[in-house]
Design a protein around this motif. Sequence first.
Motif, short mmCIF file in Angstrom:
data_model
loop_
_atom_site.label_atom_id
_atom_site.label_comp_id
_atom_site.label_asym_id
_atom_site.label_seq_id
_atom_site.Cartn_x
_atom_site.Cartn_y
_atom_site.Cartn_z
N PHE A 33 0.83 -1.21 0.00
CA PHE A 33 0.00 0.00 0.00
C PHE A 33 0.86 1.26 0.00
CE2 PHE A 33 -2.76 -3.12 2.26
CZ PHE A 33 -3.77 -3.19 1.31
N ARG A 265 0.47 1.86 -10.71
CA ARG A 265 -0.67 1.18 -10.07
C ARG A 265 -1.65 0.62 -11.09
NH1 ARG A 265 -2.47 -0.71 -6.85
NH2 ARG A 265 -3.65 0.36 -5.24
N GLN A 304 4.34 -5.07 -5.95
CA GLN A 304 3.00 -4.47 -5.94
C GLN A 304 2.26 -4.76 -7.24
OE1 GLN A 304 2.41 -0.23 -6.81
NE2 GLN A 304 1.56 0.00 -4.75
N SER A 307 0.90 -8.27 -7.25
CA SER A 307 0.00 -8.67 -6.17
C SER A 307 -1.20 -7.73 -6.07
CB SER A 307 0.77 -8.73 -4.84
OG SER A 307 1.44 -7.49 -4.57
N LEU A 308 -1.03 -6.60 -5.40
CA LEU A 308 -2.15 -5.68 -5.16
C LEU A 308 -2.77 -5.17 -6.46
CD1 LEU A 308 -3.85 -4.13 -3.07
CD2 LEU A 308 -2.14 -2.30 -3.20
N ASN A 309 -1.92 -4.76 -7.41
CA ASN A 309 -2.45 -4.24 -8.67
C ASN A 309 -3.31 -5.29 -9.38
OD1 ASN A 309 -0.73 -2.20 -7.95
ND2 ASN A 309 0.32 -2.08 -9.92
N GLU A 312 -6.66 -5.84 -7.59
CA GLU A 312 -7.62 -4.77 -7.83
C GLU A 312 -8.13 -4.79 -9.26
OE1 GLU A 312 -6.03 -1.61 -4.45
OE2 GLU A 312 -5.65 -1.20 -6.57
N GLY A 320 -3.83 -9.98 -2.39
CA GLY A 320 -2.87 -9.02 -2.91
C GLY A 320 -2.11 -8.19 -1.91
N ALA A 321 -2.28 -8.43 -0.59
CA ALA A 321 -1.58 -7.59 0.39
C ALA A 321 -1.41 -8.34 1.70
CB ALA A 321 -2.34 -6.30 0.62
N TYR A 326 -7.28 -9.85 4.80
CA TYR A 326 -6.85 -10.41 3.51
C TYR A 326 -6.53 -11.89 3.68
CZ TYR A 326 -6.55 -5.90 1.15
OH TYR A 326 -6.86 -4.69 0.56
#
Length: 579
Positions: A33, A265, A304, A307-309, A312, A320-321, A326
């Motif tokens: 994040f 992102r 990132q 995972s997170l991208n 989302e 993702g985090a 999670y």
Amino acid sequence: MVHQNELKDKIAAAAKTEEADLILKNGKIIDVFTLSLYEADVAIKNGYIVGIGSYEEAKEVVELNGQYISPAFIDGHVHIESAMVPPEEFAKIVVPRGVTTVMADPHEIANVGGLNAVQYMVNASKDLPLDVKIMAPSCVPATSFENNGADLTINDIDLLFQNKEVHGLGEVMDYPAVLSGDESMLQKLNIAKKNGAGIDGHAAGLNEDGLNAYMTAGIRNDHEAVTAEEGLARLRRGMYLLMREGTAAKDVEALLPILTTANARRCVFSTDDKHLDDIVEKGSIDASIRLAIQHGVEPLQAIQMASLNAAECFGLKEKGAIAPGYEANVLIVSHLENLEIEQVFVRGEKVAEAGQLITELRHQVDPPLSLTDSVRLRDFTFESLALPLEKGKKANIIRTKPGSIITEHLKEEVDVEDGLFKSSVEKQLLKQVVVERHHNLGHVGVGIVQGIPLKEGAIVSTVAHDSHNIVACGVDDKSLYTAITHVRDIRGGIAVIKGDEILASLPLELAGLMSLKPFEEVYARLKKIDRALEEIGFEGGWNPFITLSFLALPVIPALKLTDRGLFDVTNFTHIGIQE
């Protein structure tokens, strides 16, 4: 309610009024994040992360001694079939490399077996340490300019959504149908929208007007950008840019120059089509991360993106985090720049360590008989390989480029002997053949390809995107005939042939695309094929079978060969070898 009780237990563990199931202690958390590192314990309960901080009470405590705690990786777009093993074996390969979720489009096997094939992939993907999110194939057949094995109808796609067996609509390759507002395509798009599902793009070669139409249609990601300019055009229109690094198509290096802290992102990694030996030797999404780091991307930024991208992008709100609430899909990593993955946890259970899967998998799901008897070839004759040409007249030639699935349209004179095309090893001008193998139609497309450096013999495969007919390339007709009849006899596969001698062969009895053998055995056979390629003079350090498999795909520019003949992708029409 069981679900409510589980939630109550997780909240209690987070509040430290009940012990956690697992504590990962004294690690450095990769915070995707804020793109920062900090030291803390991670508490896990019922497969979810419930706490970050200082935790002592748990059924199990794993001491990390300063190792990194990373979210697991997500592959934004993959065809499992390209690894030539079913989902169960695929999980054994990618999970130890940190990939615990994949967005999988089974349109390869759907082109062979239709709805039954998709249902098989759904069933074979259940109850694995790999979370396989199946996307409903949107374009089966991919085009009307070739013959595939089966259709996936609007009703089939609707049924898959109704039964909650798919996560979204797979890559929309038929961009002419989108641009023209084709009723059938609009119905498919609306089925996805009605179900609140995402739609994957396939915007190969589209100009700005085409991208505008794609976005208007509700398509929000694309993995077909091959240049920085194409990538930027997608980002500017609000698309997620899926940076692809497969075996044939390697686009990450070309796209990285546009990456900034402002747009990163919106960037995700994908493999699309990657051969088993490539994954075993180099990795999956972890290889893309390492490549990005080597080219100057900050390690946390690259992680990132993986995972997170990706989470989302595909609406995976609990992935993702490393954060409370999670899923506990966690990697323990040492040496951040080299991304050495020591342990892999899936929903709080350690499933891999030191590059090996340590959890026991269920038995493979048995495929339907129609998928293990999918090579149906009407009497194939030696004479059908002949390519009549007029001497002194230019021919239309497919020119290949290593590492790319895009071809060039070349026009030049070729060698002609007794009114027939003659291969030239010196000019790398060889004969290419595509034989229909699904419905005994007897179709044989014959053309000329440049850029596959064989000195003798032939190579052959029943992996030929997307219709998966038999595709072969060779120096002489005897080798080509032996090659084509051999893969017929073994019910699908790839092989290296010299004359009437089979130098190496890998049977792919599942739809002509996958082997039902353990991945280690498949890998060993692939190594034998590599040695056989050397025996027929192949040099180049790249995989000619991947290149060969895309030479029959009439939705990727510029010139391809189908079972119906030579196809001009730019103008979407068949053309003659000479005109």
